[in-house]
Design a protein around this motif. Structure first.
Motif, PDB file in Angstrom:
ATOM      1  N   VAL A 229      48.485  50.531  51.215  1.00  0.00           N
ATOM      2  CA  VAL A 229      48.875  49.715  50.061  1.00  0.00           C
ATOM      3  C   VAL A 229      50.318  49.241  50.140  1.00  0.00           C
ATOM      4  N   TYR A 230      51.090  49.765  51.088  1.00  0.00           N
ATOM      5  CA  TYR A 230      52.452  49.277  51.316  1.00  0.00           C
ATOM      6  C   TYR A 230      52.469  48.077  52.264  1.00  0.00           C
ATOM      7  N   ASP A 231      51.292  47.651  52.707  1.00  0.00           N
ATOM      8  CA  ASP A 231      51.192  46.473  53.571  1.00  0.00           C
ATOM      9  C   ASP A 231      51.627  45.239  52.779  1.00  0.00           C
ATOM     10  N   PRO A 232      52.424  44.362  53.393  1.00  0.00           N
ATOM     11  CA  PRO A 232      52.898  43.183  52.657  1.00  0.00           C
ATOM     12  C   PRO A 232      51.838  42.118  52.437  1.00  0.00           C
ATOM     13  N   LYS A 233      50.604  42.368  52.844  1.00  0.00           N
ATOM     14  CA  LYS A 233      49.553  41.390  52.568  1.00  0.00           C
ATOM     15  C   LYS A 233      49.110  41.435  51.102  1.00  0.00           C
ATOM     16  N   PHE A 234      49.462  42.509  50.384  1.00  0.00           N
ATOM     17  CA  PHE A 234      49.027  42.648  48.986  1.00  0.00           C
ATOM     18  C   PHE A 234      49.913  41.833  48.048  1.00  0.00           C
ATOM     19  N   ASN A 235      49.254  41.070  47.172  1.00  0.00           N
ATOM     20  CA  ASN A 235      49.965  40.245  46.194  1.00  0.00           C
ATOM     21  C   ASN A 235      49.262  40.280  44.845  1.00  0.00           C
ATOM     22  N   ILE A 236      50.041  40.166  43.801  1.00  0.00           N
ATOM     23  CA  ILE A 236      49.494  40.119  42.452  1.00  0.00           C
ATOM     24  C   ILE A 236      49.609  38.696  41.922  1.00  0.00           C
ATOM     25  N   ALA A 237      48.465  38.126  41.565  1.00  0.00           N
ATOM     26  CA  ALA A 237      48.434  36.809  40.916  1.00  0.00           C
ATOM     27  C   ALA A 237      47.419  36.904  39.791  1.00  0.00           C
ATOM     28  N   ALA A 238      47.893  37.112  38.593  1.00  0.00           N
ATOM     29  CA  ALA A 238      47.007  37.313  37.456  1.00  0.00           C
ATOM     30  C   ALA A 238      46.394  35.995  37.018  1.00  0.00           C
ATOM     31  N   PRO A 239      45.086  35.958  36.821  1.00  0.00           N
ATOM     32  CA  PRO A 239      44.443  34.726  36.346  1.00  0.00           C
ATOM     33  C   PRO A 239      44.676  34.520  34.855  1.00  0.00           C
ATOM     34  N   GLY A 240      44.238  33.388  34.376  1.00  0.00           N
ATOM     35  CA  GLY A 240      44.313  33.102  32.946  1.00  0.00           C
ATOM     36  C   GLY A 240      42.931  32.818  32.410  1.00  0.00           C
ATOM     37  N   ALA A 241      42.861  32.191  31.270  1.00  0.00           N
ATOM     38  CA  ALA A 241      41.597  31.721  30.705  1.00  0.00           C
ATOM     39  C   ALA A 241      41.724  30.222  30.482  1.00  0.00           C
ATOM     40  N   ASP A 242      40.597  29.540  30.493  1.00  0.00           N
ATOM     41  CA  ASP A 242      40.592  28.092  30.277  1.00  0.00           C
ATOM     42  C   ASP A 242      41.063  27.808  28.854  1.00  0.00           C
ATOM     43  N   GLN A 243      42.274  27.288  28.717  1.00  0.00           N
ATOM     44  CA  GLN A 243      42.861  27.112  27.390  1.00  0.00           C
ATOM     45  C   GLN A 243      42.332  25.887  26.648  1.00  0.00           C
ATOM     46  N   SER A 244      41.449  25.137  27.308  1.00  0.00           N
ATOM     47  CA  SER A 244      40.744  24.094  26.562  1.00  0.00           C
ATOM     48  C   SER A 244      39.531  24.674  25.842  1.00  0.00           C
TER      49      SER A 244
ATOM     50  N   VAL B  87      32.180  34.489  38.170  1.00  0.00           N
ATOM     51  CA  VAL B  87      31.819  33.067  38.133  1.00  0.00           C
ATOM     52  C   VAL B  87      32.841  32.289  37.306  1.00  0.00           C
ATOM     53  N   VAL B  88      33.164  32.822  36.147  1.00  0.00           N
ATOM     54  CA  VAL B  88      34.151  32.172  35.274  1.00  0.00           C
ATOM     55  C   VAL B  88      35.500  32.085  35.983  1.00  0.00           C
ATOM     56  N   TYR B  89      35.906  33.186  36.596  1.00  0.00           N
ATOM     57  CA  TYR B  89      37.180  33.243  37.333  1.00  0.00           C
ATOM     58  C   TYR B  89      37.247  32.129  38.369  1.00  0.00           C
ATOM     59  N   ILE B  90      36.210  31.984  39.179  1.00  0.00           N
ATOM     60  CA  ILE B  90      36.251  31.015  40.285  1.00  0.00           C
ATOM     61  C   ILE B  90      36.264  29.587  39.766  1.00  0.00           C
ATOM     62  N   LEU B  91      35.457  29.290  38.767  1.00  0.00           N
ATOM     63  CA  LEU B  91      35.432  27.918  38.246  1.00  0.00           C
ATOM     64  C   LEU B  91      36.780  27.525  37.645  1.00  0.00           C
ATOM     65  N   ASP B  92      37.399  28.433  36.913  1.00  0.00           N
ATOM     66  CA  ASP B  92      38.733  28.144  36.369  1.00  0.00           C
ATOM     67  C   ASP B  92      39.776  28.077  37.486  1.00  0.00           C
ATOM     68  N   GLN B  93      39.629  28.942  38.476  1.00  0.00           N
ATOM     69  CA  GLN B  93      40.531  28.940  39.636  1.00  0.00           C
ATOM     70  C   GLN B  93      40.489  27.589  40.346  1.00  0.00           C
ATOM     71  N   VAL B  94      39.296  27.066  40.550  1.00  0.00           N
ATOM     72  CA  VAL B  94      39.122  25.785  41.257  1.00  0.00           C
ATOM     73  C   VAL B  94      39.810  24.654  40.500  1.00  0.00           C
ATOM     74  N   LYS B  95      39.602  24.602  39.196  1.00  0.00           N
ATOM     75  CA  LYS B  95      40.216  23.528  38.405  1.00  0.00           C
ATOM     76  C   LYS B  95      41.736  23.576  38.497  1.00  0.00           C
ATOM     77  N   ALA B  96      42.287  24.783  38.387  1.00  0.00           N
ATOM     78  CA  ALA B  96      43.741  24.927  38.450  1.00  0.00           C
ATOM     79  C   ALA B  96      44.273  24.596  39.833  1.00  0.00           C
ATOM     80  N   MET B  97      43.559  25.016  40.868  1.00  0.00           N
ATOM     81  CA  MET B  97      44.024  24.759  42.232  1.00  0.00           C
ATOM     82  C   MET B  97      43.936  23.278  42.580  1.00  0.00           C
ATOM     83  N   GLU B  98      42.881  22.607  42.146  1.00  0.00           N
ATOM     84  CA  GLU B  98      42.794  21.170  42.416  1.00  0.00           C
ATOM     85  C   GLU B  98      43.933  20.425  41.724  1.00  0.00           C
ATOM     86  N   GLU B  99      44.203  20.787  40.490  1.00  0.00           N
ATOM     87  CA  GLU B  99      45.297  20.140  39.750  1.00  0.00           C
ATOM     88  C   GLU B  99      46.637  20.356  40.463  1.00  0.00           C
ATOM     89  N   GLU B 100      46.869  21.578  40.940  1.00  0.00           N
ATOM     90  CA  GLU B 100      48.124  21.872  41.634  1.00  0.00           C
ATOM     91  C   GLU B 100      48.184  21.159  42.984  1.00  0.00           C
TER      92      GLU B 100
END
Length: 843
Positions: free
Chosen positions: A519-534, A308-321
């Motif tokens: 796992v050698y399929d090119p569909k795999f990507n690493i995008a590490a999340p962060g934490a809400d720095q506010s 839940v925390v991941y998605i809410l922070d994800q949404v805020k960052a994605m909307e800003e971008e």
């Protein structure tokens, strides 16, 4: 366990094993004889080592054998199947690559490499011998449809799919100008609610587009950089250009130069840069059906935690971008992000019974809640994530109509979360033809040892047959997969990754996945999340501290009163605090940490222990595992007489107060400990390090990548409590002798976070993936369609039947479907017809 990769190795273990066995044949014959005595079975690498120790009594001889070629081979063995007279090894010399080697115990020169299918049949003979011999047993081979898709070849490149795909696209576009026609066709398809973007039919060939770019760039070179695009629009439209190139002459020129380079001499980096500028994504839908999805008062409720925390922070960052990108593109559209979850009428004091809820700190993002329904009506109460499967198909039907009404059309990108959200995303993306991403968060198959081969034992409780099949369907349906770490995909040298465990596995009596995912399929990507720095910021930033929470946190940590929020007390409040916060389930291992602490007298003399998680009364929980862990926690506190040294705090849902709690622990010069048996990522690790807390975290999963051991924190082994507790003890002894030691790890942990783990970095990566993979999908349209038909057939013929075995919850009541609870969301169009809903997913 996983399948043999398509890549070839010149140093095959099967080729080298006969000679290695011959060199130690006396010991190996004795070892294999011991295997035969115990009959048919499956065992892991540790038992293999234990048997060798029993056979070779002399330590120097044993070391000599294990340090030779045989020991090197055995170090890669993950699993052994014994079917007398044969011993079959599942070896993993490198992440993602497996060999299956069958050895005749009566003739050690009789060594054969076998296929993943044959290996799985041997495993099945342990539990379903008749089915293993059935020539008509169902074998599932998703890899059969991927032969035309290029794959990565180096294990170190796993998870760098976007970069690899960019190289492949570059190769396709290179050469003659006509090779770029697929890109031109793709640009022609870009539009927003009927408005053409980028180019129109005037520029319908690569040659025409290339010439028009030259003319436009000459025109732009004479203009001031800040010239608004509006003043150029009419002239550019005559040449075949539409809006979307940029908001100023400078940005338009940058985008056009980037495209010119792609058309003339494409390179991967420039291609990625160009696609990041394109107006492709405006509307995003994110699925997370299970648990209590809300913005307050939900954390700690069953099945409700970091996701839940991941998605809410994800949404805020994605909307800003998205807002930044749309502005730079010179457009005035507004982004839309919908988080689609389940509406729960019996919401336990949360807002989970409200259909429509704006997301705090955003302008254009909302939560849309849709109830689970059956023929009997709406399901009112929470249902475990293991029991949601009977509701998902109809949920997908109901959601599709609401999404299109709300967004006035199709979304541009769908992102699923966890098994249920990924399956729903796959169903809807397939029907609407939308680019789809999946995020596993945690694949349950790796949490429970041998849960595939033992699925019949576990199915009544967990319905793993549904879950493992749903996960594999979603992985294969997805256009790209977002992971937080390399380990999530391909594990480490010693341990397979979560996704890798789905490469080849069997559900005996049901179906055999000879190729589940590669796992050698090119569909795999690493995008590490962060934490809400506010919310999660360093304890040293005193002017930002949430001091209004200090009285409540003082009471939470140090009051000697037992109540519904805390029990136990800290007699010596001068001691630093080691602190952990998680769901109270087996995998999170909070009871394990409590036992480590209880056993270690040195550690107890140096620090206090604070645990945050769960309830105190098992009868208040509806989660099976949590109830057992609550009872275990009470037993450990009594066994080790921890009163006066432990504070157990019930699950906390206020993020702002939790952020300040981390900082208050840092004020004591304490540390954060994350002891999970396995952690896919570890948001609490990110949160703690953001607040300046030195952190000890499990070496199993994502935290092993977040932390550089001994530099920005410490890795601990969750299966070796003595070693882990001593590591924590040693740290605090050094801090006692030298206070600067604590400060150094606090600062270096924070430095690591700011360099690698922020939401801004994450949002940029994910949106770039969405742009590139939408084009990659078009380039491989025929292969995608063929695989999708295979997935649909498997879903209808296998998954639907399994779902019938999952019982519906018992408290469904008839209720109006038009507005089951809460506030209705705005809509500019009428409801889609029932016939349309029936057509969705073939229902």
């Amino acid at each position: 366990m996983a399948s043999t990769s398509t890549m070839k190795r010149t140093d095959s273990i099967a080729d080298n094993m006969p000679n290695a066995l011959k060199q130690s044949q006396y010991y190996m014959r004795r070892c294999f004889a011991r295997y035969m005595e115990k009959g048919k079975r499956i065992f892991k690498i540790q038992e293999l080592r234990d048997e060798l120790e029993k056979v070779i009594d002399d330590k120097s001889e044993r070391d000599q054998v294990l340090e030779g070629s045989l020991g090197s081979m055995f170090s890669s063995v993950q699993e052994v199947v014994v079917i007398p007279p044969h011993v079959t090894f599942a070896a993993r010399p490198t992440p993602g690559y497996w060999e299956f080697i069958k050895v005749n115990s009566l003739d050690l020169s009789d060594v054969k490499q076998i296929s993943s299918s044959d290996y799985l049949k041997l495993k099945e003979m342990i539990t379903e011998e008749n089915w293993s011999k059935d020539e008509n047993a169902l074998e599932v081979d998703f890899g059969a449809f991927d032969f035309s898709i290029p794959k990565l070849t180096m294990s170190s490149s796993i998870g760098n799919g976007l970069s690899f795909v960019s190289k492949c696209i570059t190769a396709k576009l290179s050469g003659r100008v006509e090779n770029a026609q697929p890109l031109v066709d793709y640009l022609l398809s870009l539009e927003y609610q009927g408005e053409k973007l980028m180019i129109n039919e005037t520029l319908n060939t690569a040659a025409k587009l290339q010439m028009a770019l030259i003319v436009a760039e000459v025109s732009l070179s004479d203009l001031p950089n800040d010239t608004p695009y509006q003043s150029l629009e009419l002239r550019f439209k005559e040449w075949g250009f539409e809006r979307g190139w940029g908001d100023t002459a400078e940005r338009v020129q940058e985008t056009m130069r980037s495209l010119s380079e792609v058309l003339q001499a494409p390179d991967p980096q420039n291609l990625e840069n160009f696609f990041s500028k394109l107006p492709i994504i405006f509307k995003v839908v994110i699925f997370s059906p299970h648990g209590y999805f809300g913005q307050s008062d939900v954390l700690g409720l069953p099945d409700t935690g970091g996701q839940v925390v991941y998605i809410l922070d994800q949404v805020k960052a994605m909307e800003e971008e998205l807002l930044l990108r749309i502005k730079c593109q010179g457009l005035n559209m507004k982004p839309q992000i919908l988080v689609v979850t389940r509406l729960i009428p019996d919401a336990r004091g949360t807002k989970c019974n409200q259909e429509w809820e704006p997301i705090i700190a955003t302008k254009y993002s909302h939560i849309l809640r849709v109830p689970f329904r059956t023929e009997s009506g709406v399901l009112r109460r929470w249902v475990s994530r293991f029991d949601v499967y009977p509701y998902l198909e109809r949920f997908a039907q109901d959601v599709t109509s609401k999404i299109q009404d709300t967004m006035e059309g199709k979304p541009d990108l769908i992102i699923g979360n966890y098994t249920d959200g990924n399956l729903v995303a796959s169903l809807i993306a397939s029907k609407l033809g939308i680019t789809q991403a999946t995020i596993a968060h945690a694949l349950e198959k790796t949490k429970y040892e041998d849960s595939d081969i033992k699925w019949k034992e576990l199915d009544p409780k967990y319905h793993f047959s549904c879950q493992f099949i749903a996960d594999t369907i979603a992985m294969n349906a997805a256009d790209f997969i977002i992971t937080s770490t390399y380990q999530e995909i391909a594990g480490s040298k010693e341990r397979p990754g979560q996704y890798e465990s789905h490469a080849a596995f069997t559900l005996p009596g049901l179906c055999r996945f000879v190729s589940g995912i590669n796992v050698y399929d090119p569909k795999f990507n690493i995008a590490a999340p962060g934490a809400d720095q506010s919310v999660y910021f360093p304890y040293t930033q005193t002017e930002k501290r949430f001091t209004s929470f200090h009285p409540a946190i003082e009471e939470l940590l140090y009051s000697k009163v037992d109540n519904d929020e805390h029990i136990g007390y800290l007699a010596d409040r001068k001691k630093p605090i080691i602190f952990s916060m998680a769901r109270l389930d087996t995998v999170k291992n909070l009871t394990g940490l409590t036992e480590w602490y209880g056993k270690n007298k040195r550690l107890r003399s140096l620090v206090n222990l604070v645990i945050v998680g769960g309830f105190f009364d098992p009868s208040k929980s509806k989660d099976r595992e949590e109830m057992a862990e609550i009872k275990k926690m009470h037993a450990l506190i009594d066994k080790y007489q921890l009163k006066g040294q432990i504070r157990w705090i019930a699950a906390q849902s206020d993020r702002n107060r939790n952020g300040e709690l981390y900082r208050c622990i840092a004020d004591t010069k304490g540390a954060f400990v994350q002891p999970a048996l396995y952690e896919a990522f570890g948001l609490t690790v990110i949160e703690a390090m953001n607040c300046g807390l030195p952190t000890f975290a499990t070496n199993q999963g994502g935290p092993a990548e977040i932390i550089v051991d001994g530099v920005s924190g410490f890795h601990i082994n969750p299966t070796n409590g003595d070693e882990s507790s001593n590591k924590i003890t040693d740290f605090f002894e050094k801090c006692k002798a030298n206070p600067g030691h604590w400060n150094q790890f606090s600062a270096d942990g924070l430095k690591r976070i700011n360099e690698c783990y922020t939401w801004k970095i994450y949002a940029n990566k994910v949106l770039n993936m969405g742009c590139i993979y939408s084009f990659w999908k078009q380039l491989n349209k025929d292969q995608k369609q063929a695989k999708q038909r295979y997935i649909q057939a498997f879903y209808i013929l296998q998954f639907r039947n399994l779902v019938k075995n999952v019982p519906f919850a018992s408290d469904e009541t008839q209720q109006s479907d038009s507005n089951p609870a809460g506030k209705a969301q705005p809509s500019k169009s009428t409801k889609r017809s029932q016939s349309r809903l029936q057509r969705l997913i073939g229902a």
